[in-house]
Motif scaffolding. Structure first.
Motif, PDB file in Angstrom:
ATOM      1  N   SER A 336       0.860  -1.177   0.000  1.00  0.00           N
ATOM      2  CA  SER A 336       0.000   0.000   0.000  1.00  0.00           C
ATOM      3  C   SER A 336       0.902   1.235   0.000  1.00  0.00           C
ATOM      4  O   SER A 336       2.117   1.117   0.108  1.00  0.00           O
TER       5      SER A 336
ATOM      6  N   ARG B  11      -4.335   1.098   7.690  1.00  0.00           N
ATOM      7  CA  ARG B  11      -5.305   1.105   6.612  1.00  0.00           C
ATOM      8  C   ARG B  11      -6.728   0.904   7.139  1.00  0.00           C
ATOM      9  O   ARG B  11      -6.966   0.098   8.002  1.00  0.00           O
ATOM     10  N   SER B  23      -1.837   0.647  -5.468  1.00  0.00           N
ATOM     11  CA  SER B  23      -2.081   1.932  -4.816  1.00  0.00           C
ATOM     12  C   SER B  23      -2.403   2.998  -5.854  1.00  0.00           C
ATOM     13  O   SER B  23      -2.542   4.159  -5.541  1.00  0.00           O
TER      14      SER B  23
END
Lengths: 516, 193
Positions: A336, B11, B23
């Motif tokens: 992420s 998250r 992402s």
């Protein structure tokens, strides 16, 4: 390449040439001269009275040197003129007839620019008053610096040529629209040529306007589908930025260079930052991961070598992809942005890419905005900007360190790595790590061996001391209690003599008889 | 148009649902016959990166601020973000305030009235979503896009049409996500240009 061969051909037309051409050509010439020498006298051609030499083309050594020097000057001059002419022709081929005058100055502009910049640095105010005369001065310098310049121009023009050819080929597939685009691009480049004096922001603004206008025109007038517009815009960007690069990348009118040096110094000062401090979720012990890290660093460094903003962005994107892979392998799940940004910061710190700020500024100013703000490239670029901003502002808090520790690391008094048991850097590859381990082991062994040697020596000394000590003690005792050997007769006699102290003893018991 | 998401740390489900693959993702929407390419950006939300927020949102037309309806704190963070964004970008930015986790209605700690009246007071629109049940998210994006396009057009007209400002084309939207786990009050930023 064609330019090079033509230049050699030109030098052949002079009689007195040679040091610049190859040996093969020399021998050809001497053959021709062979016949020549037979017919002529052996004296110097100049008639100075000395003998000439075929190797000096019939001159004596002194006259030859003079002649040769003159000829060389002349040749350099002519080569220079030729290069200039070719450059002009080339420019004319691309630009309209009007621009030929501008192209001439284009050849000089590099020097003029340099010279002017030098002047600006030295005497900013004076230059304003004497700008005309400084120009003249710069021209003089150009003539002095003639020799190396054609090669520089040639080199850049080769790449520019290639890009131009590709661009024209590409536009041919679009027929009329292509022609229109070519015309507009040419006009833009010409306009930019006259805007070189403007500030870099104004030049950037012009370029951005141009991108937008061309794209709009294509969509509205040309009715080009948007996917194609994107492709064409990429080609336009490549073409114009290859040509503008040297004028607008890290221009001396800005402090880009100063910022480059500042960030470089900053990154160097932060050499002690470990992945742990940044919470980088990458385990470099895994060979695959360290491989990815190395590739990412290579890509980010490579960015500086590209000329077109889009190519630079492609380097950043490749670097980012490697980072994502590295995180994925380490964590076994997709990365992420929380993982990505720290890792990118770490990569930038490790790589210390050259001219980082200049590159970022250049991309921001001259990249096609639609790509920069919407595309995947734009996303990674924005992250890179963030990474740089973070590095610039980085403090103790952002690394979870105490202020004292941070200050100590920054001043180089100590390094956090020294505290670790491992004295090698954690980023080395496996082989190097093994080597370091072995070295460690060897040094340990060495230490132990030394200790053993010391002990052994001590033991030896102890032993010697001990024997010495014993010997000394014995000696002392012997000295203290010397052994006196008395004559043996006396004691023997004493034993045998009558008991001296007999009288002190009670009389011996006498046997008594009891009659009972 | 492009959309950036300033996400939070750790998250939240809202971000997880959006960025379960990468992402960076693009979304194609069709609004009023106009095709819109939405590029959605994920950003790092750790507290230490908070200061970098402006780099992500400086060119945005809109922001989505997500809070957790079961967490009062996250709603406070939304208010802070609104202040920051209004200060930095003025009234040109479209704000959306999103109450997430409506599947947990029973544990609600932020009242609907309070949230909606607050949203109205700052000129923002309020939405209800559930990332877990994938409710309301598609509508949210569609609606935001519409509003962004409208704002952009009004802006353009106000600026006098013809001279198309390159800056205008470069603007985008933000999403700010203040769900509970988000200690930092990470932001989600969607820019659509």
């Amino acid at each position: 390449m064609t330019l090079v061969s033509r230049m050699i051909g030109n030098s052949f037309s002079h009689v007195l040439v040679c040091p610049l051409i190859s040996r093969k050509k020399m021998s050809l010439k001497s053959e021709r001269r062979g016949i020549h020498v037979d017919q002529s006298e052996l004296l110097c051609k100049k008639g100075c009275g000395y003998y000439g030499n075929p190797a000096w083309q019939g001159f004596c050594s002194k006259c030859w040197r003079e002649e040769y020097h003159k000829a060389r000057q002349k040749q350099i001059q002519e080569d220079w003129e030729l290069a200039e002419r070719l450059q002009r022709e080339e420019e004319e081929a691309f630009a309209s007839s009007q621009s030929s005058q501008g192209a001439q100055s284009l050849t000089f502009s590099k020097f003029e620019e340099k010279k002017t910049n030098e002047k600006t640095r030295k005497v900013t105010t004076v230059k304003k008053f004497f700008s005309a005369s400084s120009r003249v001065g710069s021209k003089k310098e150009i003539q002095e610096a003639k020799a190396p310049s054609p090669s520089i121009n040639r080199q850049t023009s080769i790449e520019t040529d290639r890009v131009s050819k590709e661009f024209i080929e590409f536009l041919k597939t679009f027929h009329k629209t292509g022609q229109e685009i070519y015309k507009q691009t040419k006009m833009f480049l010409e306009a930019m040529h006259y805007k070189r004096e403007l500030s870099i922001e104004e030049q950037s603004e012009c370029t951005q306007d141009f991108y937008q206008n061309v794209a709009e025109k294509m969509q509205t007038r040309g009715k080009v589908p948007s996917e194609k517009v994107e492709k064409i815009m990429d080609q336009i960007e490549k073409y114009i930025m290859t040509r503008l690069y040297k004028y607008v990348f890290c221009p001396e009118t800005t402090d880009d260079e100063k910022k480059d040096l500042a960030i470089q110094k900053r990154i160097r000062a932060l050499h002690w930052v470990t992945p742990q401090m940044l919470c980088v979720p990458v385990n470099e012990e895994i060979p695959e991961v360290s491989d990815m890290v190395v590739k990412a660093i290579t890509d980010i460094i490579e960015m500086d070598s590209k000329r077109v903003p889009r190519d630079k962005l492609a380097c950043i994107t490749r670097c980012s992809k490697h980072i994502f892979n590295a995180i994925k392998i380490t964590k076994n799940e997709p990365a992420s942005a929380d993982d990505f940004l720290p890792t990118l910061i770490y990569i930038v710190l490790k790589g210390n890419p050259p001219r980082l700020q200049s590159n970022i500024q250049y991309i921001t100013r001259f990249c096609n905005p639609s790509r920069l703000m919407t595309g995947e490239d734009g996303y990674y670029f924005t992250n890179l900007c963030c990474a740089v901003a973070f590095i610039e502002k980085l403090d103790a808090q952002s690394l979870n360190l105490s202020q004292e520790d941070f200050d100590r690391y920054m001043s180089g008094q100590t390094s956090p790595r020294k505290q670790e048991s491992e004295s090698w850097s954690p980023d080395a590859c496996l082989g190097v790590k093994q080597m370091y381990k072995n070295l460690d082991l060897l040094s340990q062994l060495n230490e132990r061996q030394e200790r053993i040697m010391n002990e052994a020596k001590k033991l030896e000394k102890d032993l010697i001391d001990w024997t010495d000590g014993i010997a000394k003690e014995v000696q002392d005792i012997v000295e203290k209690y010397p052994l006196e050997i008395k004559p043996a007769a006396q004691p023997l006699a004493a034993i045998d003599s009558e008991n001296v102290e007999n009288d002190k003893l009670p009389p011996p018991l006498q046997p008594q008889v009891y009659a009972g | 148009m492009a959309l950036t998401v300033l996400s939070c740390s750790p998250r939240t489900l809202f971000c997880e649902t959006l960025f379960n693959i990468a992402s960076f993702l693009t979304k194609k929407l069709n609004i009023g016959g106009k095709r819109v390419n939405l590029a959605i950006w994920d950003t790092a939300g750790q507290e230490r990166f908070h200061a970098l927020g402006p780099i992500y949102y400086r060119d945005s037309n809109g922001a989505i601020l997500v809070y957790d309806i079961t967490d009062e704190d996250s709603f406070q963070k939304v208010k802070n973000w609104v202040k920051e964004l209004r200060k930095m970008l003025g009234n040109e930015i479209c704000l959306c305030i999103v109450g997430n986790k409506i599947d947990l209605e029973k544990e609600r700690h932020v009242s609907i009235q309070e949230a909606e009246s607050y949203a109205e007071s700052v000129g923002a629109k309020h939405y209800h979503t559930s990332a877990k049940q994938n409710k309301g998210i598609e509508e949210l994006f569609l609606d935001l896009c519409k509003r962004m396009i409208e704002t952009a057009q009004v802006d353009e007209r106000a600026k006098g049409n013809g001279s198309s400002q390159p800056g205008a084309a470069r603007r985008g939207v933000q999403i700010i996500d203040d769900e509970p786990q988000a200690q930092s009050g990470g932001g989600g930023c969607c820019s659509s240009g």
